[in-house]
Motif scaffolding. Structure first.
Motif, PDB file in Angstrom:
ATOM      1  N   PRO A 280      26.896  85.726  72.832  1.00 51.61           N
ATOM      2  CA  PRO A 280      25.977  85.994  71.708  1.00 51.61           C
ATOM      3  C   PRO A 280      25.572  84.707  71.013  1.00 51.61           C
ATOM      4  O   PRO A 280      26.261  83.687  71.099  1.00 51.61           O
ATOM      5  CB  PRO A 280      26.829  86.879  70.798  1.00 51.61           C
ATOM      6  N   SER A 281      24.472  84.761  70.352  1.00 52.12           N
ATOM      7  CA  SER A 281      24.006  83.603  69.591  1.00 52.12           C
ATOM      8  C   SER A 281      24.852  83.485  68.328  1.00 52.12           C
ATOM      9  O   SER A 281      24.749  84.304  67.412  1.00 52.12           O
ATOM     10  CB  SER A 281      22.525  83.769  69.236  1.00 52.12           C
ATOM     11  N   ILE A 282      25.728  82.482  68.309  1.00 50.54           N
ATOM     12  CA  ILE A 282      26.615  82.250  67.168  1.00 50.54           C
ATOM     13  C   ILE A 282      25.994  81.160  66.311  1.00 50.54           C
ATOM     14  O   ILE A 282      25.813  80.024  66.758  1.00 50.54           O
ATOM     15  CB  ILE A 282      28.023  81.857  67.646  1.00 50.54           C
ATOM     16  N   ASN A 283      25.676  81.503  65.079  1.00 43.33           N
ATOM     17  CA  ASN A 283      24.849  80.613  64.254  1.00 43.33           C
ATOM     18  C   ASN A 283      25.607  79.926  63.131  1.00 43.33           C
ATOM     19  O   ASN A 283      24.987  79.302  62.269  1.00 43.33           O
ATOM     20  CB  ASN A 283      23.679  81.413  63.655  1.00 43.33           C
ATOM     21  N   GLN A 284      26.951  80.041  63.107  1.00 45.83           N
ATOM     22  CA  GLN A 284      27.685  79.395  62.021  1.00 45.83           C
ATOM     23  C   GLN A 284      27.521  77.880  62.088  1.00 45.83           C
ATOM     24  O   GLN A 284      27.890  77.251  63.092  1.00 45.83           O
ATOM     25  CB  GLN A 284      29.177  79.740  62.083  1.00 45.83           C
ATOM     26  N   GLY A 285      26.985  77.297  61.045  1.00 43.71           N
ATOM     27  CA  GLY A 285      26.891  75.840  60.997  1.00 43.71           C
ATOM     28  C   GLY A 285      28.243  75.177  60.818  1.00 43.71           C
ATOM     29  O   GLY A 285      28.403  73.989  61.101  1.00 43.71           O
ATOM     30  N   SER A 286      29.233  75.960  60.358  1.00 43.95           N
ATOM     31  CA  SER A 286      30.576  75.399  60.134  1.00 43.95           C
ATOM     32  C   SER A 286      31.360  75.232  61.421  1.00 43.95           C
ATOM     33  O   SER A 286      32.383  74.551  61.436  1.00 43.95           O
ATOM     34  CB  SER A 286      31.360  76.308  59.182  1.00 43.95           C
ATOM     35  N   LEU A 287      30.925  75.854  62.522  1.00 43.07           N
ATOM     36  CA  LEU A 287      31.673  75.835  63.772  1.00 43.07           C
ATOM     37  C   LEU A 287      31.624  74.438  64.391  1.00 43.07           C
ATOM     38  O   LEU A 287      30.570  73.943  64.772  1.00 43.07           O
ATOM     39  CB  LEU A 287      31.091  76.863  64.748  1.00 43.07           C
ATOM     40  N   VAL A 288      32.791  73.807  64.515  1.00 45.76           N
ATOM     41  CA  VAL A 288      32.870  72.446  65.080  1.00 45.76           C
ATOM     42  C   VAL A 288      33.660  72.410  66.382  1.00 45.76           C
ATOM     43  O   VAL A 288      33.549  71.459  67.153  1.00 45.76           O
ATOM     44  CB  VAL A 288      33.493  71.464  64.064  1.00 45.76           C
ATOM     45  N   LEU A 289      34.480  73.433  66.660  1.00 49.70           N
ATOM     46  CA  LEU A 289      35.248  73.500  67.900  1.00 49.70           C
ATOM     47  C   LEU A 289      35.054  74.882  68.506  1.00 49.70           C
ATOM     48  O   LEU A 289      35.217  75.902  67.828  1.00 49.70           O
ATOM     49  CB  LEU A 289      36.736  73.257  67.637  1.00 49.70           C
ATOM     50  N   MET A 290      34.704  74.915  69.805  1.00 50.47           N
ATOM     51  CA  MET A 290      34.454  76.194  70.463  1.00 50.47           C
ATOM     52  C   MET A 290      34.736  76.049  71.948  1.00 50.47           C
ATOM     53  O   MET A 290      34.389  75.032  72.558  1.00 50.47           O
ATOM     54  CB  MET A 290      33.013  76.639  70.226  1.00 50.47           C
ATOM     55  N   ASN A 291      35.376  77.055  72.560  1.00 50.80           N
ATOM     56  CA  ASN A 291      35.690  76.993  73.982  1.00 50.80           C
ATOM     57  C   ASN A 291      35.707  78.408  74.545  1.00 50.80           C
ATOM     58  O   ASN A 291      36.463  79.262  74.079  1.00 50.80           O
ATOM     59  CB  ASN A 291      37.041  76.318  74.220  1.00 50.80           C
ATOM     60  N   VAL A 292      34.844  78.677  75.554  1.00 56.42           N
ATOM     61  CA  VAL A 292      34.810  79.973  76.233  1.00 56.42           C
ATOM     62  C   VAL A 292      34.959  79.773  77.739  1.00 56.42           C
ATOM     63  O   VAL A 292      34.532  80.614  78.533  1.00 56.42           O
ATOM     64  CB  VAL A 292      33.513  80.739  75.914  1.00 56.42           C
ATOM     65  N   SER A 293      35.560  78.668  78.151  1.00 56.69           N
ATOM     66  CA  SER A 293      35.664  78.341  79.577  1.00 56.69           C
ATOM     67  C   SER A 293      36.591  79.317  80.304  1.00 56.69           C
ATOM     68  O   SER A 293      37.415  79.993  79.697  1.00 56.69           O
ATOM     69  CB  SER A 293      36.173  76.912  79.746  1.00 56.69           C
ATOM     70  N   ASN A 294      36.411  79.373  81.640  1.00 55.83           N
ATOM     71  CA  ASN A 294      37.272  80.176  82.521  1.00 55.83           C
ATOM     72  C   ASN A 294      37.287  81.648  82.128  1.00 55.83           C
ATOM     73  O   ASN A 294      38.339  82.259  81.926  1.00 55.83           O
ATOM     74  CB  ASN A 294      38.693  79.614  82.541  1.00 55.83           C
ATOM     75  N   ASN A 295      36.086  82.223  81.992  1.00 52.72           N
ATOM     76  CA  ASN A 295      35.914  83.653  81.811  1.00 52.72           C
ATOM     77  C   ASN A 295      34.947  84.155  82.890  1.00 52.72           C
ATOM     78  O   ASN A 295      34.814  83.519  83.939  1.00 52.72           O
ATOM     79  CB  ASN A 295      35.389  83.957  80.405  1.00 52.72           C
ATOM     80  N   ARG A 296      34.288  85.272  82.638  1.00 55.96           N
ATOM     81  CA  ARG A 296      33.320  85.829  83.588  1.00 55.96           C
ATOM     82  C   ARG A 296      31.965  85.989  82.931  1.00 55.96           C
ATOM     83  O   ARG A 296      31.233  86.957  83.174  1.00 55.96           O
ATOM     84  CB  ARG A 296      33.821  87.181  84.118  1.00 55.96           C
ATOM     85  N   LEU A 297      31.605  85.061  82.105  1.00 53.15           N
ATOM     86  CA  LEU A 297      30.362  85.123  81.344  1.00 53.15           C
ATOM     87  C   LEU A 297      29.178  84.780  82.236  1.00 53.15           C
ATOM     88  O   LEU A 297      29.301  84.057  83.224  1.00 53.15           O
ATOM     89  CB  LEU A 297      30.442  84.176  80.147  1.00 53.15           C
TER      90      LEU A 297
END
Length: 524
Positions: free
Chosen positions: A182-199
């Motif tokens: 999904p389009s995540i629009n939080q400007g506060s987000l500085v660290l994010m990881n969705v690796s190794n899934n089935r996206l």
């Protein structure tokens, strides 16, 4: 004047009563909730909550300033098994930090977690949780850090995650999430990881600022920072029948049939091209998998690097947040194998230790010592051994012996870590420092001289510690010197010995005088 004395005395008495109430208050409801949780979840012996004690004194539990509610619950690597029972943790209404990572918890997240309105940090990684994205966490708009990595969650990542308006860190890697991001629009987000899934699908533009490693391992994802989406795989629309021109009337239509040889040649050529494409694709995927799995260990910290680390510590005011200050890189399979001894007072794991800020305390003949301050405020000393020559079995056997040494004049060994490249020991932190620092430290105007009475008491305390090692523990200290005699009180009256029993871990072929510079008293 006598008229005002009674109200003043009454106010003073009321203040004393109020202060006593604050100190002795107890979060009764939260205490019963925690006991209910522990009674329903199998766990290891590391968690020993005594119902007769205050819940605020239990390992892993932190209360607020008035001891009226539980503010933090940290039980990482505590051997918890099974599902989280409803009406337990979800009833800790004032909870700010929840850490249950590196356990064996299963099932879904209870729906009553939605009651944790003040929750800010959630660490549930490295368990076996399953089901869809926890709906009970989607509306906790005070959450700053959410880590669900290393579990068995599946289904789509909901758009409702945008309700977490204060989120700065989101970690969903190593699960089985599917569908589009999904389009995540939080400007506060500085660290994010969705690796190794089935996206699958294209990465939203709002997330394209994150590195490739945040999305790797999802073979159907495309778009920046990954390679662009290739639309050529979609067939062009078939032209309408009316647009096909019929052959001119009166002209002989030529059937232009291909010969059998030409058809065979085209079929063989197409098969060869297809096989070549499949071979190239297979080699590419194999190479990519090797690159992901291959994690070459970093070499041990060299003397030059250690000196650089020391200079960095001095320049930054005595702290460093780098993991390599404490240890070199370890493989994923060797993580979270920090071995604690029975009766310990700490509740953290290797990952907590690597995240701690580190200050170099000193470099000795057996390794470098660091002061490590963990995220929950616990302070320990980590000794990083160098040139250990014994096998893992011999190392662990010696640690078991040293971990049993319990005496007020011996600094207790609380935990150890062994890997191919790193060997770490964890001790209590002694804020009063060492005898060497007291004798040879700063001689400025504010320094208190050490009189002979204090010197005698320190010497007797150290002698009692060595005698205990020799008699009760059958252990040879092997490296007695002023820097290994630590002061137990600010009054400098008592002391404990440290770094005992380590000389057997190193090669006997090297010169003992060069390896260990302290006095090597031998057991009778």
């Amino acid at each position: 004047m006598a008229v005002f004395r009674l109200p003043l005395f009454t106010f003073f008495l009321f203040s004393l009563v109020l202060r006593h109430y604050r100190v002795t208050s107890e979060p009764t409801q939260d205490k019963q909730t925690l006991l209910s949780f522990l009674s329903q979840v199998p766990h290891s012996r590391r968690i020993s909550w005594n119902s007769a004690d205050s819940a605020c004194s239990w390992i892993g539990v932190t209360c607020d300033a008035t001891n009226s509610s539980v503010k933090q619950l940290r039980l990482p690597g505590a051997g918890l098994l099974g599902g989280i029972p409803p009406n337990t943790i979800g009833k800790l209404s004032q909870l700010r930090v929840l850490s249950l990572r590196s356990n064996g918890l299963t099932g879904g997240i209870p729906s009553d977690f939605s009651n944790l309105a003040f929750l800010r940090s959630v660490y549930l990684q490295d368990n076996r949780f399953s089901g869809g994205f926890p709906a009970s966490l989607s509306n906790l708009n005070r959450v700053v850090r959410l880590d669900l990595s290393g579990n068995e969650f599946s289904g789509e990542i909901p758009f409702g995650i945008n309700s977490l308006t204060q989120l700065t860190g989101l970690f969903l890697q190593n699960n089985s999430f599917s569908g589009q991001i999904p389009s995540i629009n939080q400007g506060s987000l500085v660290l994010m990881n969705v690796s190794n899934n089935r996206l699958n699908g294209s990465i939203p533009k709002s997330l394209s600022r994150f590195p490739v490693t945040a999305f790797s391992g999802n073979i159907n994802l495309c778009g920046p920072p990954l390679p662009p989406c290739n639309n050529s795989f979609f067939p062009s629309p078939t032209p309408a029948p009316s647009s096909i021109e019929p052959p001119p009337v009166g002209k002989k239509s030529k059937n232009n049939k291909l010969s059998t040889g030409a058809i065979v040649a085209i079929a063989v050529g197409s098969a060869l091209i297809l096989a070549l494409i499949l071979l190239i694709l297979l080699l590419f995927l194999r190479r990519k998998r090797k690159q992901q799995n291959k994690q070459p260990p970093k070499p041990p910290l060299t003397a030059a690097a250690a000196a650089a680390a020391s200079r960095s510590v001095a320049e930054t005011g005595g702290t460093s947040s780098s993991k390599d200050d404490l240890t070199g890189a370890s493989t994923e399979g060797e993580r979270n194998k920090l071995v604690f001894f029975d009766g310990g007072i700490y509740s953290f794991d290797l990952e907590d230790l690597l995240r701690a800020s580190a200050e170099v305390l000193g470099k000795g003949s057996v390794g470098t010592s660091y002061k490590a301050v963990l995220e929950e405020g616990t302070t320990v000393v980590v000794k990083r051994l160098k040139d250990v020559a014994v096998t893992k079995k011999e190392f662990e056997s010696q640690m078991e012996i040293l971990g049993k040494m319990k005496n007020e004049n011996v600094v207790p060994l609380r935990a150890f870590y062994y890997s191919k490249d790193e060997k770490l020991l964890v001790y209590d932190y002694m804020p009063a420092g060492s005898l060497s620092a007291l004798l040879h430290g700063s001689r400025g105007s504010g320094r208190t001289p050490l009189d002979w009475d204090h010197r005698m008491r320190i010497a007797l305390s150290a002698a009692r510690g060595v005698a205990y090692l020799h008699v009760a523990g059958k252990v040879v200290h092997g490296n007695i010197k002023a820097s290994n005699i630590l002061l137990r009180q600010e009054t400098n009256k008592d002391a404990s010995v440290s770094d005992f029993g380590l000389n057997s871990l190193f090669s006997v072929t090297s010169s003992p005088n060069n390896r260990v510079t302290g006095y090597r008293a031998r057991r009778c």
